[in-house]
Motif scaffolding. Structure first.
Motif, PDB file in Angstrom:
ATOM      1  N   GLN A 123      -4.905   5.381  -2.808  1.00  0.00           N
ATOM      2  CA  GLN A 123      -6.101   5.904  -2.165  1.00  0.00           C
ATOM      3  C   GLN A 123      -6.703   4.861  -1.228  1.00  0.00           C
ATOM      4  OE1 GLN A 123      -7.129   9.304  -3.032  1.00  0.00           O
ATOM      5  NE2 GLN A 123      -5.017   8.981  -3.637  1.00  0.00           N
ATOM      6  N   ALA A 124      -7.165   5.320  -0.069  1.00  0.00           N
ATOM      7  CA  ALA A 124      -7.810   4.429   0.889  1.00  0.00           C
ATOM      8  C   ALA A 124      -9.199   4.060   0.405  1.00  0.00           C
ATOM      9  CB  ALA A 124      -7.886   5.098   2.262  1.00  0.00           C
TER      10      ALA A 124
ATOM     11  N   ARG B 293       3.920   6.906   1.712  1.00  0.00           N
ATOM     12  CA  ARG B 293       3.681   6.516   0.319  1.00  0.00           C
ATOM     13  C   ARG B 293       4.874   7.005  -0.494  1.00  0.00           C
ATOM     14  NH1 ARG B 293      -2.164   8.789  -1.158  1.00  0.00           N
ATOM     15  NH2 ARG B 293      -1.585  10.388   0.354  1.00  0.00           N
TER      16      ARG B 293
ATOM     17  N   GLY C 112      -4.616   3.606   3.045  1.00  0.00           N
ATOM     18  CA  GLY C 112      -3.965   4.562   2.167  1.00  0.00           C
ATOM     19  C   GLY C 112      -2.493   4.792   2.376  1.00  0.00           C
TER      20      GLY C 112
ATOM     21  N   ARG D 237      -0.087   9.595   4.549  1.00  0.00           N
ATOM     22  CA  ARG D 237      -1.175   8.614   4.506  1.00  0.00           C
ATOM     23  C   ARG D 237      -2.466   9.257   4.016  1.00  0.00           C
ATOM     24  NH1 ARG D 237      -3.288   5.218   9.835  1.00  0.00           N
ATOM     25  NH2 ARG D 237      -5.057   4.141   8.828  1.00  0.00           N
ATOM     26  N   ASP D 238      -3.120   8.596   3.082  1.00  0.00           N
ATOM     27  CA  ASP D 238      -4.421   9.062   2.619  1.00  0.00           C
ATOM     28  C   ASP D 238      -5.471   8.633   3.632  1.00  0.00           C
ATOM     29  OD1 ASP D 238      -6.340  10.089   0.600  1.00  0.00           O
ATOM     30  OD2 ASP D 238      -6.956   7.986   0.544  1.00  0.00           O
ATOM     31  N   SER D 239      -6.022   9.597   4.347  1.00  0.00           N
ATOM     32  CA  SER D 239      -6.974   9.277   5.398  1.00  0.00           C
ATOM     33  C   SER D 239      -7.796  10.507   5.728  1.00  0.00           C
ATOM     34  CB  SER D 239      -6.244   8.779   6.659  1.00  0.00           C
ATOM     35  OG  SER D 239      -7.132   8.632   7.737  1.00  0.00           O
TER      36      SER D 239
ATOM     37  N   ARG E 289       0.819  -1.213   0.000  1.00  0.00           N
ATOM     38  CA  ARG E 289       0.000   0.000   0.000  1.00  0.00           C
ATOM     39  C   ARG E 289       0.851   1.260   0.000  1.00  0.00           C
ATOM     40  NH1 ARG E 289      -4.653  -0.916  -1.824  1.00  0.00           N
ATOM     41  NH2 ARG E 289      -5.438   0.971  -0.809  1.00  0.00           N
TER      42      ARG E 289
ATOM     43  N   GLU F 161     -11.588   2.699   6.046  1.00  0.00           N
ATOM     44  CA  GLU F 161     -10.135   2.779   6.182  1.00  0.00           C
ATOM     45  C   GLU F 161      -9.552   1.658   7.033  1.00  0.00           C
ATOM     46  OE1 GLU F 161      -8.714   6.561   7.361  1.00  0.00           O
ATOM     47  OE2 GLU F 161      -9.909   7.674   5.919  1.00  0.00           O
TER      48      GLU F 161
ATOM     49  N   HIS G 276      -6.194   0.910  -6.550  1.00  0.00           N
ATOM     50  CA  HIS G 276      -6.315   1.396  -5.185  1.00  0.00           C
ATOM     51  C   HIS G 276      -7.061   0.443  -4.276  1.00  0.00           C
ATOM     52  CE1 HIS G 276      -4.922   5.269  -6.697  1.00  0.00           C
ATOM     53  NE2 HIS G 276      -5.796   5.133  -7.676  1.00  0.00           N
TER      54      HIS G 276
END
Length: 751
Positions: free
Chosen positions: A35-36, A175, A46, A77-79, A29, A40, A491
């Motif tokens: 993308q998350a 990421r 993410g 982090r995508d969150s 990931r 989540e 994703h």
């Protein structure tokens, strides 16, 4: 260039980590712009996150070949909940994954750990934190969303690369994308088989607006007999939205020839589709000149329209952002690559930022209002999917951006049969409907949870669902990698059932998409082609992407010649415009074009087809569609009906039903009274018309002697006869032709 973490050219088993917090935050990931999922806490979060706050943790990438590394791009982090990102890190390199060399530029004043590093997270006494080291410290992110580029002062040559985070905000989450150039052949046999070098002599590079215009001009000059450049409108900044027509007779619609369209650049950051259409222009021109029979057949039998950039404003912003990477500050990268959706507005510059692929609406955000304005919701509920009457707001353009209005007018002007819009951020083909409607209400005896409709949308299939699946499979199956879904989606999990195709409402439901609008308000069947995980690939990857998509682009265009086609004319051979073509069992009708011609894409089979038009009797035929490419000819000749005369007669009687008089049955007193009143009314009309003609003649020829009053065709007096003593007149006692002429003229003049 990027080695391919974001584009998934680097596979999951090439990314390793010292630990992971859980599987949904594993090393696989840790790709840039990952993308998350909706939840989540599932398997699709993410970022990569370490299991604890130790500075000994690392994230490793195996390129499977000797590579010259030039830099890395980091991201948090995508969150929607957490605010996790790495602020500083070391970088190590290895050729065997056992012995590692930490990056150092050799200058004493630029090495070691900053004095504030010892006061950060993870001060656990690990080897990387015992004392200052002669290693280069790289500084990372200041927020969780913005990618930051860290370039190496001197390139490093190795096979493996590791990132050692030293300080971070929140939890240790990262990421990553790695930049580098391969120096040797790939070590994996299977990966090597997928590497294709194009043999086409085309211009494989990214083109600015000026470059795009120049390239289209060059193609037009090389093939002037089959190409034409025109524009469909202007953007909000005044840039023209250019299109290229490719046909054996460019500039006009040829009767019997279907029209096809490819569009790209719906979002300014989606550069791959733009470049593929520019490459397709060059390819068709060169192959036509070289006598390629397949290309010559397409150009001769099809009117092809290519629009490489529907959103030229957005692309210029994205391109400047990519060119503007500077020393570790990658704000421009994020704004350019993940923003600039078509028609969005922000701070008056014309284009805003869409934060993340999973939340990009796919068309214009303002088109969410489009379906309601055009009556889509009401029409669908009533079962009327062939909506032709656009709302009055269409004429004024209320609520729509300039680009949107231009595209809608272009779609309405040309009788397109098939089309596709090229997008990015995923690798699949999406087809209508994109709108997921709530489930119908249930009886009161079976109550549902309050949020049931939002969590369980009902997928509405189009009447042409089987046709759309055929079209989608034709593209996905011809693509070199689109059906390789064992790796999952870009994703999240694979939503295509291992086929590379999906209904839009099942995968990414949204209202007001271009596909839905095209299906409901025009004759055109349109799909969305998502070309890959990386929306803005490096120039070095364009050759591979062209080879991946070339056969698919040609195969999909050929599908416009599948189904039935023909002409609808009257008995004198004149074409009938806007005649309705109805296919039995498919509740979606189309209309004929200006030349009376039509095209209807259908799967192989036998169909009962009818043609209908105002003022004509319908005609029905049985048409057979074969598996081979080539539409079946089904022409219709319609005879005029007498409905026009019937409507005139009914208007004379106040649009009331005219009772049929059955011969031999005596009339009731009420029927006799009505007949008598009707005859008296007709006599008054005849007398008024006679006097009107007499006055007109007198005005032109001068005074004349008065004419005698015309006697009634039967003896009539309200005093000489009893009310019901007179028998009703017969048809022979009336001057039917004269009366018909008189009444028709009277009605016409009154109107």
């Amino acid at each position: 260039p990027p080695i391919g973490l974001e584009s998934h050219r680097i596979e999951d088993d090439q990314i390793l980590a010292s630990s992971m917090l859980r599987h949904g935050l594993g090393a696989q990931r840790g790709r840039l712009n990952m993308q998350a999922g909706t939840n989540e806490d599932d398997f699709f979060d993410g970022a990569w996150c370490a299991e604890d706050d130790s500075r000994a943790h690392w994230l490793e990438v195996d390129t499977r070949r000797i590579t010259m590394f030039t830099g890395v791009i980091t991201q948090g982090r995508d969150s929607q909940i957490h605010d996790d990102f790495v602020t500083s890190f070391y970088v190590g390199f290895s050729n065997d994954s056992q012995h590692w060399v930490m990056y150092s530029n050799g200058y004493e004043e630029m090495v070691g750990t900053p004095e504030w590093a010892g006061r950060g997270h993870g001060d656990t006494g690990d080897p990387l934190n015992t004392s200052p080291h002669p290693w280069q410290m790289f500084y990372g992110n200041v927020d969780k969303d913005t990618p930051v580029l860290s370039e190496f002062p001197e390139p490093m040559v190795a096979r493996y690369i590791r990132i050692y985070p030293q300080r971070w905000n929140g939890s240790l989450c990262l990421r990553l994308e790695v930049l580098g150039c391969p120096l040797s052949a790939v070590s994996s046999y299977y990966t090597q088989q997928n590497e294709v070098t194009s043999t086409d002599n085309l211009d494989f590079r990214h083109h600015s607006y000026k470059d795009m215009r120049q390239l289209m001009k060059v193609v037009n000059e090389e093939c002037p007999t089959i190409t034409r450049i025109y524009n469909i409108g202007k953007s909000s900044r005044g840039l023209k939205i250019y299109a290229m027509e490719i046909s054996d007779n460019p500039g006009e619609h040829e009767t019997g020839e279907p029209e096809f369209r490819y569009t790209a650049g719906l979002h300014g950051n989606e550069a791959l589709g733009r470049e593929l259409l520019l490459l397709l222009m060059q390819f068709l021109c060169k192959e036509y000149q070289d006598g390629n029979p397949r290309v010559r057949g397409l150009v001769t039998d099809t009117r092809i329209h290519l629009v490489p950039s529907l959103n030229p404003d957005g692309y210029e912003l994205a391109r400047e952002a990519v060119r503007g990477w500077q020393g570790g500050q990658g704000v421009g990268w994020w704004d350019g690559l993940w923003g600039t959706g078509m028609g969005q507005r922000s701070s008056g510059v014309g284009h805003g930022v869409v934060r993340g692929y999973g939340r990009v609406v796919g068309w214009n955000p303002r088109l969410v209002q489009l379906t309601a304005a055009l009556g889509w919701c009401q029409g669908y509920q009533k079962g009327n999917r062939d909506v032709r009457a656009w709302d009055k707001t269409w004429s004024s353009g209320m609520g729509w951006w300039m680009e949107t209005r231009a595209v809608m007018a272009w779609m309405d002007k040309n009788p397109f049969v098939l089309g596709a819009n090229l997008q990015g951020g995923e690798k699949l083909v999406s087809f209508p409907f994109d709108t997921a409607r709530p489930s119908p209400p249930t009886p009161a005896a079976a109550p549902r949870p309050p949020d049931y409709e939002d969590e369980h949308p009902e997928l509405q299939e189009t009447p042409d669902h089987a046709v759309f699946r055929w079209l989608a499979i034709s593209y996905a199956s011809a693509h070199l990698t689109m059906t390789e879904t064992f790796r999952g989606g870009c994703h999240a999990q694979d939503m295509t059932d291992a086929m590379g195709i999906v209904q839009g409402a099942k995968w990414h439901p949204r209202a007001g998409s271009m596909n839905d609008f095209s299906y409901l308000h025009t004759n055109c069947l349109e799909l969305s082609l998502y070309l890959g995980c990386d929306k803005f690939p490096h120039e070095s990857e364009l050759q591979q992407e062209w080879e991946n998509n070339k056969e698919s682009l040609l195969t999909f265009m050929e599908q416009v010649h599948r189904g039935i086609k023909g002409l609808v004319t009257d008995q004198q051979g004149e074409p009938i415009v806007n005649a309705t073509i109805v296919v039995g069992g498919i509740n979606h009708n189309i209309r004929t074009a200006s030349g009376g011609d039509y095209w209807r894409i259908l799967n192989p089979g036998e169909y009962r087809v009818s043609a209908r038009a105002e003022g004509y009797n319908p005609s029905v035929k049985t048409c057979h569609v074969l598996y081979d490419i080539g539409a079946t000819q089904c022409n219709f000749v319609l005879s005029r009906s007498n409905w026009k005369r019937i409507r005139e007669i009914m208007a004379m009687n106040g649009n009331r039903p005219i009772r049929l008089v059955v011969p031999g049955r005596p009339m009731t007193p009420r029927e006799r009274l009505r007949l008598r009143m009707r005859l008296r009314h007709r006599m008054r009309l005849r007398e008024q018309m006679r006097l009107r003609r007499l006055n007109a003649t007198t005005a032109t020829s001068g005074p004349t002697t008065p004419l005698a009053t015309t006697a009634l065709p039967f003896p009539f007096s309200s005093t000489a006869y009893t009310p019901w003593s007179q028998e009703p007149p017969t048809a022979g006692t009336w001057e039917m032709d004269t009366e018909t002429e008189v009444i028709t003229e009277l009605v016409t003049e009154t109107e």
